[in-house]
Design a protein around this motif. Structure first.
Motif, PDB file in Angstrom:
ATOM      1  N   MET A   1     -16.405  -7.752   3.538  1.00 19.76           N
ATOM      2  CA  MET A   1     -16.477  -6.673   4.522  1.00 19.76           C
ATOM      3  C   MET A   1     -15.616  -7.004   5.724  1.00 19.76           C
ATOM      4  SD  MET A   1     -17.669  -3.751   5.471  1.00 19.76           S
ATOM      5  CE  MET A   1     -17.979  -2.780   6.940  1.00 19.76           C
ATOM      6  N   ILE A   2     -14.726  -6.104   6.095  1.00 16.54           N
ATOM      7  CA  ILE A   2     -13.874  -6.301   7.259  1.00 16.54           C
ATOM      8  C   ILE A   2     -14.703  -6.082   8.517  1.00 16.54           C
ATOM      9  CG2 ILE A   2     -11.873  -5.410   8.507  1.00 16.54           C
ATOM     10  CD1 ILE A   2     -10.718  -4.599   5.780  1.00 16.54           C
ATOM     11  N   SER A   3     -14.700  -7.064   9.409  1.00 13.47           N
ATOM     12  CA  SER A   3     -15.579  -6.969  10.581  1.00 13.47           C
ATOM     13  C   SER A   3     -14.873  -7.224  11.904  1.00 13.47           C
ATOM     14  CB  SER A   3     -16.745  -7.958  10.440  1.00 13.47           C
ATOM     15  OG  SER A   3     -16.267  -9.284  10.292  1.00 13.47           O
ATOM     16  N   THR A   4     -13.578  -7.558  11.890  1.00 14.18           N
ATOM     17  CA  THR A   4     -12.848  -7.785  13.132  1.00 14.18           C
ATOM     18  C   THR A   4     -11.492  -7.082  13.071  1.00 14.18           C
ATOM     19  OG1 THR A   4     -11.679  -9.788  12.420  1.00 14.18           O
ATOM     20  CG2 THR A   4     -13.905 -10.077  13.341  1.00 14.18           C
ATOM     21  N   TYR A   5     -10.911  -6.871  14.239  1.00 16.36           N
ATOM     22  CA  TYR A   5      -9.573  -6.264  14.322  1.00 16.36           C
ATOM     23  C   TYR A   5      -8.551  -7.110  13.572  1.00 16.36           C
ATOM     24  CZ  TYR A   5      -5.082  -5.070  16.564  1.00 16.36           C
ATOM     25  OH  TYR A   5      -3.779  -4.740  16.803  1.00 16.36           O
ATOM     26  N   GLU A   6      -8.637  -8.429  13.741  1.00 16.82           N
ATOM     27  CA  GLU A   6      -7.675  -9.323  13.082  1.00 16.82           C
ATOM     28  C   GLU A   6      -7.792  -9.217  11.565  1.00 16.82           C
ATOM     29  OE1 GLU A   6      -8.099 -10.262  17.174  1.00 16.82           O
ATOM     30  OE2 GLU A   6      -9.655 -10.169  15.614  1.00 16.82           O
ATOM     31  N   GLU A   7      -9.024  -9.131  11.060  1.00 21.81           N
ATOM     32  CA  GLU A   7      -9.216  -8.980   9.620  1.00 21.81           C
ATOM     33  C   GLU A   7      -8.668  -7.635   9.135  1.00 21.81           C
ATOM     34  OE1 GLU A   7     -13.319 -11.655   9.236  1.00 21.81           O
ATOM     35  OE2 GLU A   7     -13.396  -9.468   9.075  1.00 21.81           O
ATOM     36  N   ALA A   8      -8.823  -6.613   9.976  1.00 16.82           N
ATOM     37  CA  ALA A   8      -8.294  -5.293   9.614  1.00 16.82           C
ATOM     38  C   ALA A   8      -6.775  -5.342   9.455  1.00 16.82           C
ATOM     39  CB  ALA A   8      -8.688  -4.264  10.660  1.00 16.82           C
ATOM     40  N   VAL A  30      -7.028  10.308  -1.398  1.00 15.14           N
ATOM     41  CA  VAL A  30      -7.907   9.726  -0.374  1.00 15.14           C
ATOM     42  C   VAL A  30      -8.205  10.756   0.714  1.00 15.14           C
ATOM     43  CG1 VAL A  30      -8.193   7.865   1.296  1.00 15.14           C
ATOM     44  CG2 VAL A  30      -7.023   7.421  -0.860  1.00 15.14           C
ATOM     45  N   LEU A  31      -7.206  11.518   1.114  1.00 14.75           N
ATOM     46  CA  LEU A  31      -7.433  12.551   2.123  1.00 14.75           C
ATOM     47  C   LEU A  31      -8.470  13.560   1.643  1.00 14.75           C
ATOM     48  CD1 LEU A  31      -3.752  13.102   3.325  1.00 14.75           C
ATOM     49  CD2 LEU A  31      -5.638  12.212   4.720  1.00 14.75           C
ATOM     50  N   THR A  32      -8.422  13.928   0.360  1.00 12.36           N
ATOM     51  CA  THR A  32      -9.420  14.840  -0.193  1.00 12.36           C
ATOM     52  C   THR A  32     -10.815  14.229  -0.124  1.00 12.36           C
ATOM     53  OG1 THR A  32      -7.797  15.840  -1.682  1.00 12.36           O
ATOM     54  CG2 THR A  32     -10.118  16.113  -2.253  1.00 12.36           C
ATOM     55  N   LYS A  33     -10.907  12.939  -0.438  1.00 10.89           N
ATOM     56  CA  LYS A  33     -12.187  12.236  -0.367  1.00 10.89           C
ATOM     57  C   LYS A  33     -12.754  12.278   1.051  1.00 10.89           C
ATOM     58  CE  LYS A  33     -13.901  10.106  -3.179  1.00 10.89           C
ATOM     59  NZ  LYS A  33     -15.019  10.388  -4.120  1.00 10.89           N
ATOM     60  N   GLN A 105     -10.901   2.183   3.900  1.00 14.87           N
ATOM     61  CA  GLN A 105     -11.180   1.232   2.825  1.00 14.87           C
ATOM     62  C   GLN A 105     -12.373   1.693   1.980  1.00 14.87           C
ATOM     63  OE1 GLN A 105     -13.082  -2.500   3.712  1.00 14.87           O
ATOM     64  NE2 GLN A 105     -11.708  -3.640   2.333  1.00 14.87           N
ATOM     65  N   ALA A 106     -13.404   2.218   2.634  1.00 13.07           N
ATOM     66  CA  ALA A 106     -14.573   2.704   1.902  1.00 13.07           C
ATOM     67  C   ALA A 106     -14.199   3.865   0.976  1.00 13.07           C
ATOM     68  CB  ALA A 106     -15.656   3.129   2.879  1.00 13.07           C
ATOM     69  N   ALA A 107     -13.330   4.768   1.465  1.00 15.09           N
ATOM     70  CA  ALA A 107     -12.897   5.893   0.633  1.00 15.09           C
ATOM     71  C   ALA A 107     -12.101   5.402  -0.575  1.00 15.09           C
ATOM     72  CB  ALA A 107     -12.066   6.867   1.462  1.00 15.09           C
ATOM     73  N   VAL A 108     -11.229   4.441  -0.355  1.00 16.19           N
ATOM     74  CA  VAL A 108     -10.448   3.868  -1.455  1.00 16.19           C
ATOM     75  C   VAL A 108     -11.376   3.198  -2.458  1.00 16.19           C
ATOM     76  CG1 VAL A 108      -8.734   2.118  -2.072  1.00 16.19           C
ATOM     77  CG2 VAL A 108      -8.352   3.589  -0.075  1.00 16.19           C
ATOM     78  N   ASN A 109     -12.365   2.463  -1.973  1.00 18.72           N
ATOM     79  CA  ASN A 109     -13.304   1.778  -2.869  1.00 18.72           C
ATOM     80  C   ASN A 109     -14.067   2.770  -3.739  1.00 18.72           C
ATOM     81  OD1 ASN A 109     -12.548  -0.691  -1.830  1.00 18.72           O
ATOM     82  ND2 ASN A 109     -14.299  -0.880  -0.444  1.00 18.72           N
ATOM     83  N   GLN A 110     -14.435   3.919  -3.171  1.00 20.34           N
ATOM     84  CA  GLN A 110     -15.144   4.928  -3.945  1.00 20.34           C
ATOM     85  C   GLN A 110     -14.278   5.457  -5.092  1.00 20.34           C
ATOM     86  OE1 GLN A 110     -16.829   8.053  -1.493  1.00 20.34           O
ATOM     87  NE2 GLN A 110     -17.517   6.588   0.048  1.00 20.34           N
ATOM     88  N   VAL A 126      -2.130   3.544   6.503  1.00 17.90           N
ATOM     89  CA  VAL A 126      -2.025   3.795   7.937  1.00 17.90           C
ATOM     90  C   VAL A 126      -1.953   5.292   8.206  1.00 17.90           C
ATOM     91  CG1 VAL A 126      -0.672   3.339  10.021  1.00 17.90           C
ATOM     92  CG2 VAL A 126      -0.911   1.559   8.289  1.00 17.90           C
ATOM     93  N   CYS A 127      -1.265   6.037   7.341  1.00 15.41           N
ATOM     94  CA  CYS A 127      -1.219   7.501   7.505  1.00 15.41           C
ATOM     95  C   CYS A 127      -2.617   8.105   7.442  1.00 15.41           C
ATOM     96  CB  CYS A 127      -0.347   8.127   6.418  1.00 15.41           C
ATOM     97  SG  CYS A 127       1.425   7.910   6.653  1.00 15.41           S
ATOM     98  N   VAL A 128      -3.413   7.671   6.486  1.00 11.37           N
ATOM     99  CA  VAL A 128      -4.768   8.206   6.355  1.00 11.37           C
ATOM    100  C   VAL A 128      -5.603   7.834   7.572  1.00 11.37           C
ATOM    101  CG1 VAL A 128      -6.867   8.222   4.970  1.00 11.37           C
ATOM    102  CG2 VAL A 128      -4.649   8.175   3.835  1.00 11.37           C
ATOM    103  N   MET A 129      -5.447   6.608   8.073  1.00 10.12           N
ATOM    104  CA  MET A 129      -6.120   6.218   9.313  1.00 10.12           C
ATOM    105  C   MET A 129      -5.776   7.187  10.440  1.00 10.12           C
ATOM    106  SD  MET A 129      -5.472   2.086   9.236  1.00 10.12           S
ATOM    107  CE  MET A 129      -5.949   1.865  10.956  1.00 10.12           C
ATOM    108  N   MET A 130      -4.493   7.490  10.543  1.00 11.86           N
ATOM    109  CA  MET A 130      -4.025   8.384  11.609  1.00 11.86           C
ATOM    110  C   MET A 130      -4.632   9.766  11.478  1.00 11.86           C
ATOM    111  SD  MET A 130      -1.539  11.076  11.606  1.00 11.86           S
ATOM    112  CE  MET A 130      -0.353  10.594  10.359  1.00 11.86           C
TER     113      MET A 130
END
Length: 424
Positions: A1-8, A30-33, A105-110, A126-130
């Motif tokens: 599980m990613i828990s810090t900015y550096e890990e992200a 992923v965007l649809t998810k 990441q959760a959406a990708v995992n699903q 990064v696009c999906v994050m944005m």
């Protein structure tokens, strides 16, 4: 599980860079998810060989000054990853980067639970994050800079309010070329049906391509030099200039915090975009919004006595334009160049152009996987020498200056970021 900015960041940068098939299927999935956040906001889509970042920056400040909530997506970053995603001209926080990484990441995992072979490449992620952030924040406008090209770019999942093509030149030929017409065709892929497109400086062969695509899409075209113009008034010192903007119905002077001709062009394009989005615009608002707007590593003056200019120019058209500007404002200066580039750039052609203007060129490398190393530079001329490591090269370049000299640092936005980190 990613828990810090550096890990992200570590996770994001560990993702692959390319798919075996060049399409938008993965990012759309992923965007649809996530409920298609890209469809929940108004957008402006910006492409071009050079000037994309500056145009996005100017337009962001104009819309923010008009009272809108604005999200801006730009790449690459200069100093910090967070620069890529901005809200009202400010980088998103480390905490927001972490939260967005966890969501995507959760959406990708699903999806991977049903399709174990599914993955996003780094830019897609990064696009999906944005998109997710802009929808969460309910921005009034999302200003989206493409990564590479247009038609197949991972940002091209939107129907924007308007599109912008700043210019078309040779860059990324191996991906979207090889010819200028091929590149123009790819960039024209952001033009959408009946949505206006603003076009900057184009060669006749590329202009024909853009016009044909726009006509097929019934997209109104606003061409720099035909439908709106800018004309330089004066340059103040090294870091300010004024130009007259006009579109046939209105004309007024504008001051910007740059002496580069290309920055005037990019500001003029941004103004035209703003006037389309805001037909009842205020020239005074435009003047106030742009007079202090500045983008890092775009002919940035980091010292004046003697002048040291930092620019992220990394392809041949940008280098040629940069030299043109410098020779215009400082025709009698002895030019020293500090150059570092990525391995996929046309370094020989760029160095050949730099040698025509520079008395001395120092070539170096820096800590970046894609940075060209000493072995990548063959048969350097007598005016060029390779010095490693880069802090030593920077020190020698500075020490070689006298009162009649000028230092130009160029070749890569990432290298510009390294220099800015050192200075700060």
């Amino acid at each position: 599980m990613i828990s810090t900015y550096e890990e992200a960041l570590t996770y994001i940068h560990s993702l692959p860079h390319l798919h075996s098939v060049n399409n938008l299927q993965a990012v759309r999935q992923v965007l649809t998810k996530l409920g298609n956040p890209q469809d929940q906001i108004k957008t402006i889509h910006v492409t071009g060989t050079n000037g994309k970042g500056s145009t996005c920056n100017y337009l962001t400040h104009l819309l923010v000054a008009a009272g809108y909530q604005v999200g801006t997506f730009m790449s690459p970053y200069v100093q910090k990853f967070n620069e890529r995603i901005q809200l009202n001209g400010h980088n998103v926080s480390d905490e927001q980067i972490l939260a967005l990484t966890q969501i995507v990441q959760a959406a990708v995992n699903q999806i991977q639970m049903q399709n174990p072979d599914f993955y996003l490449v780094e830019f897609e992620f990064v696009c999906v994050m944005m998109w997710q952030l802009f929808a969460q924040q309910s921005v009034d406008y999302g200003i989206i800079e493409v990564g590479i090209g247009g038609q197949h770019d991972k940002t091209n999942v939107i129907t924007p309010e308007l599109s912008i093509i700043t210019n078309v030149g040779l860059d990324h030929e191996q991906l979207i070329g090889p010819s200028l017409k091929d590149i123009a065709q790819e960039k024209a892929g952001i033009i959408k049906s009946q949505r206006p497109v603003i076009v900057g400086e184009l060669l006749p062969e590329t202009q024909t391509v853009i016009q044909e695509v726009a006509a097929a899409q019934a997209a109104p075209v606003y061409q720099l030099g035909r439908d709106f113009q800018y004309q330089q008034i004066k340059i103040d010192n090294w870091d300010h200039s004024q130009f007259q903007w006009s579109d046939g119905s209105q004309h007024f002077p504008v001051a910007i915090a740059s002496c580069a001709q290309e920055q005037m062009r990019d500001a003029a394009i941004a103004i035209k975009a703003f006037t389309i989005l805001q037909p009842h615009f205020s020239p005074l608002l435009i003047k106030k919004a742009l007079q202090k707007t500045q983008l890092k590593a775009r002919m940035q003056i980091i010292a004046t006595d003697p002048p040291i200019i930092l620019d992220g120019a990394h392809n041949l058209p940008a280098i040629e334009a940069l030299l043109h500007n410098i020779l215009k404002i400082a025709p009698n200066r002895r030019i020293v160049v500090l150059y570092a580039a990525m391995v996929d750039k046309d370094r020989n052609a760029i160095l050949s152009v730099l040698q025509q203007a520079a008395a001395q060129i120092i070539v170096t490398s820096f800590e970046e996987p894609r940075a060209a190393q000493q072995s990548d530079y063959q048969n350097l001329s007598s005016t060029c020498r390779f010095i490693d490591p880069w802090p030593v090269a920077f020190g020698q370049a500075v020490n070689s200056l006298d009162s009649e000299s000028l230092l130009l640092i160029c070749g890569s936005l990432h290298f510009a970021g390294v220099i800015l980190d050192l200075l700060s």
